[in-house]
Scaffold this active site. Structure first.
Site, short mmCIF file in Angstrom:
data_model
loop_
_atom_site.label_atom_id
_atom_site.label_comp_id
_atom_site.label_asym_id
_atom_site.label_seq_id
_atom_site.Cartn_x
_atom_site.Cartn_y
_atom_site.Cartn_z
N THR A 29 -0.28 -0.16 10.91
CA THR A 29 -0.18 -1.48 11.55
C THR A 29 0.95 -1.46 12.57
O THR A 29 2.08 -1.12 12.24
CB THR A 29 0.03 -2.56 10.46
OG1 THR A 29 -1.18 -2.68 9.73
CG2 THR A 29 0.41 -3.91 11.07
N GLN A 103 -10.65 1.25 10.55
CA GLN A 103 -10.39 0.68 9.22
C GLN A 103 -10.69 -0.82 9.20
O GLN A 103 -10.09 -1.61 9.93
CB GLN A 103 -8.95 0.92 8.77
CG GLN A 103 -8.82 0.66 7.26
CD GLN A 103 -7.42 0.57 6.74
OE1 GLN A 103 -6.59 -0.13 7.32
NE2 GLN A 103 -7.13 1.25 5.64
N HIS A 179 -10.83 -0.85 3.83
CA HIS A 179 -9.47 -1.00 3.29
C HIS A 179 -9.56 -1.72 1.94
O HIS A 179 -9.79 -2.92 1.88
CB HIS A 179 -8.61 -1.79 4.27
CG HIS A 179 -7.13 -1.71 4.01
ND1 HIS A 179 -6.61 -1.31 2.79
CD2 HIS A 179 -6.06 -1.97 4.81
CE1 HIS A 179 -5.27 -1.34 2.86
NE2 HIS A 179 -4.92 -1.73 4.08
N ASN A 182 -3.44 -1.61 -1.07
CA ASN A 182 -2.25 -2.32 -0.61
C ASN A 182 -2.25 -3.84 -0.80
O ASN A 182 -1.64 -4.57 -0.01
CB ASN A 182 -1.96 -1.95 0.86
CG ASN A 182 -1.54 -0.50 0.98
OD1 ASN A 182 -1.23 0.14 -0.03
ND2 ASN A 182 -1.55 0.05 2.18
N TYR A 184 -4.61 -6.14 -0.53
CA TYR A 184 -5.45 -7.01 0.30
C TYR A 184 -6.72 -7.42 -0.46
O TYR A 184 -6.87 -7.12 -1.65
CB TYR A 184 -5.73 -6.33 1.64
CG TYR A 184 -4.43 -6.09 2.39
CD1 TYR A 184 -3.62 -7.16 2.78
CD2 TYR A 184 -3.96 -4.80 2.64
CE1 TYR A 184 -2.41 -6.95 3.42
CE2 TYR A 184 -2.74 -4.58 3.28
CZ TYR A 184 -1.97 -5.68 3.67
OH TYR A 184 -0.76 -5.48 4.28
N ARG A 231 -10.25 3.35 1.27
CA ARG A 231 -8.85 3.61 0.92
C ARG A 231 -8.48 2.86 -0.36
O ARG A 231 -8.80 1.68 -0.51
CB ARG A 231 -7.93 3.17 2.06
CG ARG A 231 -6.54 3.78 1.93
CD ARG A 231 -5.74 3.57 3.19
NE ARG A 231 -4.70 4.57 3.33
CZ ARG A 231 -3.47 4.31 3.76
NH1 ARG A 231 -3.13 3.08 4.11
NH2 ARG A 231 -2.58 5.27 3.86
N ASN A 239 2.53 -5.71 -1.96
CA ASN A 239 1.97 -7.06 -1.84
C ASN A 239 1.75 -7.72 -3.21
O ASN A 239 0.77 -8.44 -3.41
CB ASN A 239 0.69 -7.08 -1.00
CG ASN A 239 0.98 -7.02 0.49
OD1 ASN A 239 1.93 -7.64 0.96
ND2 ASN A 239 0.18 -6.26 1.23
N GLY A 320 1.55 9.23 7.90
CA GLY A 320 1.73 7.92 8.49
C GLY A 320 2.91 7.89 9.44
O GLY A 320 2.78 8.13 10.64
C1 8OZ Z 1 2.61 -2.82 6.92
C2 8OZ Z 1 2.69 -4.05 7.55
C3 8OZ Z 1 1.57 -4.82 7.70
C4 8OZ Z 1 0.35 -4.38 7.20
C5 8OZ Z 1 -1.17 -1.86 4.81
C6 8OZ Z 1 -2.17 -2.95 6.68
O1 8OZ Z 1 -0.16 -1.66 4.11
C7 8OZ Z 1 -1.05 -2.67 6.05
C8 8OZ Z 1 0.26 -3.14 6.55
C9 8OZ Z 1 1.41 -2.38 6.42
O2 8OZ Z 1 -2.27 -1.38 4.49
#
Ligand code: 8OZ
Length: 362
Positions: A29, A103, A179, A182, A184, A231, A239, A320
């Site tokens: 990102t 992604q 995705h 992380n 989401y 992923r 998060n 990364g």
């Molecule tokens: C860092 C900041 C904002 C989003 C992820 C899409 O961790 C992100 C992300 C990482 O998968």
């Protein structure tokens, strides 16, 4: 012991695509899409072109809808302007001999009302607010309390994934990565800290896998299976997420993904951007459960990458932060040359500085 490095630079057949080396550019990102449209622009084209010597580029996370957005200035794949912007990116990468997957991203509850359509609350499996922040136009803010998706709303999100997958085809990508990591939306369904539903999408492991598999199957209606990857971050707390028994969720999930013939699983081992040994997990066992390729990610150095490939614990290694700072990372790894130091303050947002101005080797 010094190991034979040549494996890192050997070609690999990913599904029906020939990759020229085992080095993957991880999704990163960078918050540099065009303000107002969230369409990729010429600066983004240059950034990806510079990094096209990777065996495979996986783009930064790209929202499938405005509802799927959680941070300011991340790119989308739901409008004609965004598709046009991405067409320029894929053309540049292909002209440089590279391969690139998009992604597909929906943040779920990791968002803020100011980013959502009509200022609505973000959506999630359950109405549980994450402890954490996102960044919006004015800076860092606490994420908003989400609304629990109804069944009809879940179906609408799946349709958004289909439209986005179709747009990714129009934009000329070689494939798509889902995705599901992380913290989401998809992972919010998988893990029991964030999924408290009592309907067909919550409770038992089968129910918690349902949304992920519906998204996968929807995308497989658009893309051939060898052009689709996913992923995963089985133990990462990133998060504000957790599961009481990750193996009980991820082994059945990966077995079902294998049965569908997906090209790869891309696994964040440990805590995202943090400790690789954050929590015990049998990644080698997970890999054996899957029929396709295994992309390993998180804190890999040149040495660890070579060791991991030679030990056949992974097929490909995703880098990364080192790809942020080194457009010619492949060449530097080949020569075992020093790496540029990443500049953290320019990771998220801004212009060319800290984005396209890292020097390549002379
Ligand atoms: C860092 C900041 C904002 C989003 C992820 C899409 O961790 C992100 C992300 C990482 O998968």
């Amino acid at each position: 012991m010094t190991q034979d490095a040549s494996i890192l630079f050997s070609p690999f057949r990913l599904g029906d695509i020939e990759l020229r080396n085992r080095i993957v550019m991880a999704p990163l990102t960078r918050n540099r899409a065009t303000h107002g449209t969230d369409a990729p622009n010429d600066l983004n084209v240059e950034y990806y072109r510079q990094r096209a010597s990777a065996g495979l580029i996986i783009t930064e996370a790209t929202q499938i809808s405005q509802q799927g957005q959680g941070y300011i200035w991340t790119p989308g794949i739901y409008s004609p302007a965004q598709v046009e912007g991405w067409q320029k990116v894929t053309k540049a990468v292909h002209e440089a001999g590279g391969k690139i997957f998009l992604q597909l991203w929906h943040v779920g509850r990791i968002s803020h009302v100011s980013l959502q359509p009509n200022g609505a609350p973000p959506v999630a499996p359950s109405a549980i607010r994450a402890k954490g922040q996102t960044f919006v136009e004015s800076g860092f803010v606490e994420v908003s309390e989400p609304h629990a998706l109804t069944i009809d709303e879940i179906k609408a999100v799946v349709r958004d994934y289909v439209a986005a997958a179709e747009n990714a085809k129009k934009a000329g990508f070689d494939g798509v990565e889902i995705h599901s990591a992380n913290g989401y939306l998809i992972e919010q369904f998988l893990k029991d800290k964030t999924n408290h539903r009592t309907d067909a999408y919550g409770g038992s492991v089968d129910n918690r896998l349902r949304f992920a598999l519906e998204v996968v199957d929807a995308i497989l209606s658009v893309w051939p299976r060898e052009r689709v990857g996913i992923r995963l971050s089985p133990v990462s707390p990133f998060n504000d997420i957790a599961d009481s028994d990750p193996a009980k969720v991820y082994f059945p999930l990966v077995e079902k993904l294998g049965a569908r013939g997906l090209a790869y699983i891309h696994v964040i081992e440990g805590a995202t951007g943090g400790a690789r040994d954050y929590a015990p997990f049998d990644y080698v066992g997970l890999r054996k459960t899957f029929s396709g390729a295994y992309i390993a990610n998180n804190g890999y150095t040149r040495e660890l990458a070579i060791e991991t490939l030679n030990a056949q614990r992974a097929d490909l290694i995703a880098f990364g932060v080192s790809f942020i700072a080194n457009p010619d990372l492949v060449e530097r790894l080949r020569r075992n040359a020093p790496l540029n130091k990443p500049d953290q303050p320019t990771f998220y947002g801004g212009g060319a500085h800290g984005y396209t101005d890292y020097p390549a080797l002379a």
